[in-house]
Design an enzyme around this catalytic site. Structure first.
Site, PDB file in Angstrom:
ATOM      1  N   ASP A 106      -6.877  13.866  -8.758  1.00  0.00           N
ATOM      2  CA  ASP A 106      -6.900  12.592  -7.991  1.00  0.00           C
ATOM      3  C   ASP A 106      -8.121  12.352  -7.260  1.00  0.00           C
ATOM      4  O   ASP A 106      -8.627  13.306  -6.263  1.00  0.00           O
ATOM      5  CB  ASP A 106      -5.720  12.399  -7.122  1.00  0.00           C
ATOM      6  CG  ASP A 106      -4.430  12.264  -7.900  1.00  0.00           C
ATOM      7  OD1 ASP A 106      -4.636  12.278  -9.216  1.00  0.00           O
ATOM      8  OD2 ASP A 106      -3.388  12.102  -7.289  1.00  0.00           O
ATOM      9  N   ASP A 117       3.998   5.791 -16.828  1.00  0.00           N
ATOM     10  CA  ASP A 117       5.233   6.439 -16.332  1.00  0.00           C
ATOM     11  C   ASP A 117       6.477   5.834 -16.591  1.00  0.00           C
ATOM     12  O   ASP A 117       6.764   4.586 -16.297  1.00  0.00           O
ATOM     13  CB  ASP A 117       4.762   5.983 -14.427  1.00  0.00           C
ATOM     14  CG  ASP A 117       3.488   6.386 -14.306  1.00  0.00           C
ATOM     15  OD1 ASP A 117       3.052   7.559 -14.863  1.00  0.00           O
ATOM     16  OD2 ASP A 117       2.643   5.496 -13.460  1.00  0.00           O
TER      17      ASP A 117
END
Lengths: 252, 206
Positions: A11, A130
């Site tokens: 990230d 997701d």
């Protein structure tokens, strides 16, 4: 036969790696380029950068990170986060990324998958989704905006549609498993894998070496992705790959 | 030692160029005929479609330059689509003529159960001619492929294959002309070593 892939995910915010990274042998553990090079040396098969910058400046910084990374590593890498037009894709690919990850933007505008595949080829379009189990439906629902927004879309339908539109791969994150370290969501992964003929990257829930073995066998995944367990050295990629190879999984 | 990376407007040359530099060579991303013909070795990269690539090569005059480099004895390496361009022809979106430096045609993968197209990911090399200088000191391992078409090469030109339901051309070589279907610059340590062996060819010949 193609090898199963092990993929660390980084990230990155405003050009810096976030989500506590705990490497003692790096001069700068927050430098995504240096961390990427380390993972390459340790045997990662591919890398994913998720840009979580919220600002225009942050995104511009990411382009520079991509350019430098492309010059430093000898494995393919995907960049996702905030990519919503073919022009965005072009900038990232020109900077040297091999693949583009799209998530919310693809749900909002499925034509983006089609356009991306037409311009750059299916092999560089990764549709990230997701998914969370919906009790009432008895199957999984797609969430967007980093898992904050339920869409009312069935995950299996969306996966099939993404493939039809030209996605080259699906990066499938189980929101139920994510962060638990109890293992990948094998049911979800196997359901999506069994439905599609494009590769599925399983994400969310990895905590032990066995979890990767399970997701490659029972979960029928083509690749396994994780972040924290690699960043904190809870699992060394080298050990993970040696173990999988010993158990007969095709590994590089 | 200068390595010319032929720039004809197809694809990203940054990764190849940096890989060459990390091996200690000077890389020139160029479409200048004199520069290419003066280089110690020549790399023809490429991603995209065969027909488009040949058109770009012809328009830029790079087709003749690459042929001239090959006939002058400079080591030439085609990578991915660049390897396919070395062959006589391709059936990708119609029938296209290639550079004709290697005999053979480029054809689409026939659909088979369990083998997805494109052939994308890490697959293992099997060496057919381990005595080739390109494979010197190396052991068989995985390299990174991304392609939907594959080359039907002459047996005598096949240096290495990979198994994707059938043996697929992975590395070819004829005289000073070589090709790799996979991306050595994306293939970890083995890829870097293969590229290194290619770049050392000129020194061995000199």
């Amino acid at each position: 036969m193609l090898a199963k892939r092990i993929i660390p995910c980084l990230d990155v915010k405003d050009g810096r790696v976030v989500k506590g990274v705990n490497f003692v042998n790096l001069r700068d553990a927050g430098d995504p380029v240096e961390l990427a090079a380390l993972y390459d040396r340790e045997g990662a098969d591919e890398l994913v950068f998720l840009d979580i910058s919220a600002s225009v400046e942050g995104r511009a910084t990411m382009i520079e990170v991509v350019r430098q990374t492309a010059g430093e590593i000898a494995i393919p890498f995907t960049v996702g986060g905030g990519i919503s037009t073919p022009d965005d894709m072009k900038r990232i690919l020109r900077a040297g990324a091999d693949k583009i990850g799209i998530n919310t933007a693809a749900v909002n505008n499925p034509q983006l998958i089609l356009e991306g595949a037409r311009h750059f080829g299916s092999q560089c379009i990764v549709v990230a989704m997701d998914a969370k189990y919906n009790e009432a439906w008895g199957e999984w629902e797609v969430y967007t905006h980093g898992g904050r927004t339920p869409t009312g879309i069935r995950a299996l339908n969306w996966a099939k549609e993404a493939e039809r539109l030209g996605a080259g791969e699906i990066l499938l994150t189980s929101m139920d498993a994510d962060g638990t370290k109890d293992g990948f969501d094998l049911k979800l992964t196997a359901a999506v894998s069994g439905l599609l003929s494009i590769p599925v990257i399983a994400s969310g829930g990895a905590g032990k070496i066995e979890h990767f073995y399970d997701v490659f066998t029972e979960g029928r995944a083509d690749a396994g992705l994780a972040a924290t367990i690699f960043h904190y050295k809870e699992i060394a990629i080298h050990d993970l790959k040696a173990d999988l190879k010993q158990r007969g999984v095709e590994i590089r | 030692m200068a390595v010319a990376i032929v720039d004809y407007g197809m694809g990203n040359l940054h990764s190849v160029s940096k890989a060459v530099e990390r091996l200690g060579y000077t890389s020139l991303v160029t479409s200048d005929a004199a520069e290419i013909l003066a280089a110690d070795s020549v790399i023809l990269p490429g991603v995209g479609a065969f027909g488009d690539a040949m058109e770009h090569l012809r328009e830029s005059g790079m087709d003749d330059v690459v042929r001239a480099a090959a006939s002058a004895g400079q080591p030439v390496l085609g990578i991915c689509l660049g390897m396919q361009l070395l062959f006589s022809s391709s059936e990708e979106h119609g029938e296209h003529k290639g550079l004709g430096l290697l005999p053979g045609a480029v054809v689409r993968f026939a659909p088979r159960d369990g083998y997805k197209v494109p052939h994308m990911g890490w697959n293992k090399l099997s060496f057919r001619q381990p005595e080739s200088p390109l494979l010197a000191g190396l052991t068989e391992g995985h390299v990174y492929f991304v392609h939907s078409y594959h080359a039907l090469a002459a047996d005598s030109d096949l240096l290495a294959v990979t198994d994707y339901g059938h043996p697929v051309t992975a590395i070819v070589g004829r005289g000073n002309v070589y090709g790799m279907q996979f991306h050595p610059e994306k293939s970890g340590e083995l890829g870097v070593k293969l590229l290194g062996n290619f770049l050392r060819l000129q020194a061995q010949q000199a």
